[in-house]
Design an enzyme around this catalytic site. Structure first.
Site, mmCIF file in Angstrom:
data_model
loop_
_atom_site.group_PDB
_atom_site.id
_atom_site.type_symbol
_atom_site.label_atom_id
_atom_site.label_comp_id
_atom_site.label_asym_id
_atom_site.label_seq_id
_atom_site.Cartn_x
_atom_site.Cartn_y
_atom_site.Cartn_z
ATOM 1 N N TRP A 229 28.447 46.269 -40.651
ATOM 2 C CA TRP A 229 27.920 44.907 -40.742
ATOM 3 C C TRP A 229 28.545 44.005 -39.690
ATOM 4 O O TRP A 229 27.867 43.143 -39.117
ATOM 5 C CB TRP A 229 28.113 44.335 -42.149
ATOM 6 N N LYS B 252 24.800 40.561 -54.528
ATOM 7 C CA LYS B 252 25.828 41.449 -55.092
ATOM 8 C C LYS B 252 26.596 40.799 -56.233
ATOM 9 O O LYS B 252 26.679 41.361 -57.327
ATOM 10 C CB LYS B 252 26.759 41.933 -53.998
ATOM 11 N N ASP C 202 31.501 36.719 -43.079
ATOM 12 C CA ASP C 202 30.429 37.349 -43.840
ATOM 13 C C ASP C 202 31.065 37.860 -45.131
ATOM 14 O O ASP C 202 31.787 38.850 -45.130
ATOM 15 C CB ASP C 202 29.832 38.507 -43.030
#
Ligand code: PMP
Length: 351
Positions: free
Chosen positions: A89, A187, A163
């Protein structure tokens, strides 16, 4: 999603108490929805103890759009930003940052990378090659695929751009260090389709004229996330989830729960040579526990038998292989006990 919340949503989906209609039918311009939005924002503010100079936005496009929006709003001609690479990511964030920087005549530097070690650990403070003049330092707080997590924020002078998609609201943050935090809600916070963005006021600047209105943080700050139709249902669920976390003792309470869950699983992995953790012990994630078995055949068999025991979703990401157990906020302690018991039985039969 916690069962209690699913039940609450089920009870309220036909009619939100007192509203005379479903959240799915409600105008985003209605007073009732504005109250929900304000309550969700307040929930986020309370949990993270956000000072007044931070804005809370509920956007769309996922964390993946933030890979572009962050540099589009924060990085201008002649400036530079540092990126710390700790997994797939972060690499994607870097790729998008390069596109923006190249077009604008700005610079993006890799301040550190643990790719050569299969991203099995977080860099040590002495491995960070930071530019003192960087506009921001980007990092991924939890590496979902590799199962590593920053145990505390990287030390740097520039504001952090983080992030936090896979560990937002799982533990307290030292908020003063952050200029920008973004996270897909799916999440720990709510359903897929909402992205939480938290931005410090002084980082908002006049953006280039050709920047699309929707991509400018200021558009959403000025309109309190109501420039266009937001994900009303998602924001309603985030509001409910924030209240649930608050009732569990806020971020300190949820962090204790998450630590306990992760410890039980790591102890089970460390208790035997049959299971091997992927992440270096000092970089272990409390959200995603990655581990290997002696060979790939056994790993396949493990996933198959675990699924038959209602322990689903354990197959590791294809870039890492092996197994991955995700222990997000909503995952119950009993689930960890069930997994550990299954692991013991599996080893007894196959070890
Ligand atoms: N960053 C991290 C750390 C993630 O775990 C994910 C999704 N799993 C993403 C970014 C991408 O998020 P989205 O699908 O919301 O774009």
């Amino acid at each position: 999603m916690p069962t209690a919340i699913l039940q609450q949503i089920q009870n309220e989906i036909f009619e939100l108490p007192g509203a005379g209609m479903s959240i799915l039918e409600m105008s985003h311009r209605s007073k009732r929805f504005e109250d929900i939005l304000a309550s969700a924002e307040n929930g986020v503010r309370q949990l993270l103890a956000l000072p007044e100079n931070y804005h809370v936005l509920f956007l769309q496009g996922g964390a993946s759009l933030q890979f572009s929006m962050a540099p589009m709003n924060l990085l201008f001609e002649g400036e530079g930003a540092d990126y710390i690479l700790t997994g797939g990511w972060s690499q994607k964030a870097l790729k998008e940052a390069h596109k923006v920087a190249d077009e604008r005549g700005a610079k993006v530097r890799v301040a550190s990378s643990t790719q050569s070690e299969k991203f099995a650990r977080i860099p040590r403070p002495d491995e960070l090659d930071l530019d003192a003049n960087a506009r921001f330092v980007h990092f991924t707080s939890n590496n979902t695929l590799f199962g590593t997590q920053w145990q505390s924020e990287p030390q740097c002078a520039a504001p952090l751009a983080c992030d936090a998609s896979s560990d937002i609201m799982s533990r307290p943050l030292d908020i003063q260090k952050y200029g920008l935090i973004y996270a897909g809600a799916q999440k720990n916070l709510g359903p897929a389709g909402v992205t939480l963005v938290i931005i410090r006021d002084d980082l908002l600047r006049e953006t280039p004229k050709n920047l699309a209105t929707m991509l400018d943080y200021k558009t959403h700050v000025k309109t309190h996330s109501l420039y266009n139709t937001p994900n009303t249902f998602g924001i309603y669920v985030i509001d409910v989830v924030c209240q649930w976390i608050e009732e569990l003792g806020g971020l300190k309470g949820i962090a204790r729960r998450n630590e306990e869950k992760a410890q039980i699983l790591y102890d089970a992995i460390d208790a035997t040579d049959f299971y091997r953790g992927h992440a270096a012990p000092d970089s272990r994630s409390k959200m995603n526990v990655t581990f290997r078995l002696p060979n790939e055949e056994l790993e396949k068999q493990f996933v198959k038998e675990a699924t038959a025991h209602d322990l689903d979703g354990l197959k590791g990401h294809r870039d890492v292989g092996g197994l991955r157990a995700s222990l997000y906020n909503a995952f119950p302690l009993e689930g960890v006990h069930a997994l550990v018991e299954f692991m013991r039985e599996f080893e007894t039969k196959n070890g």
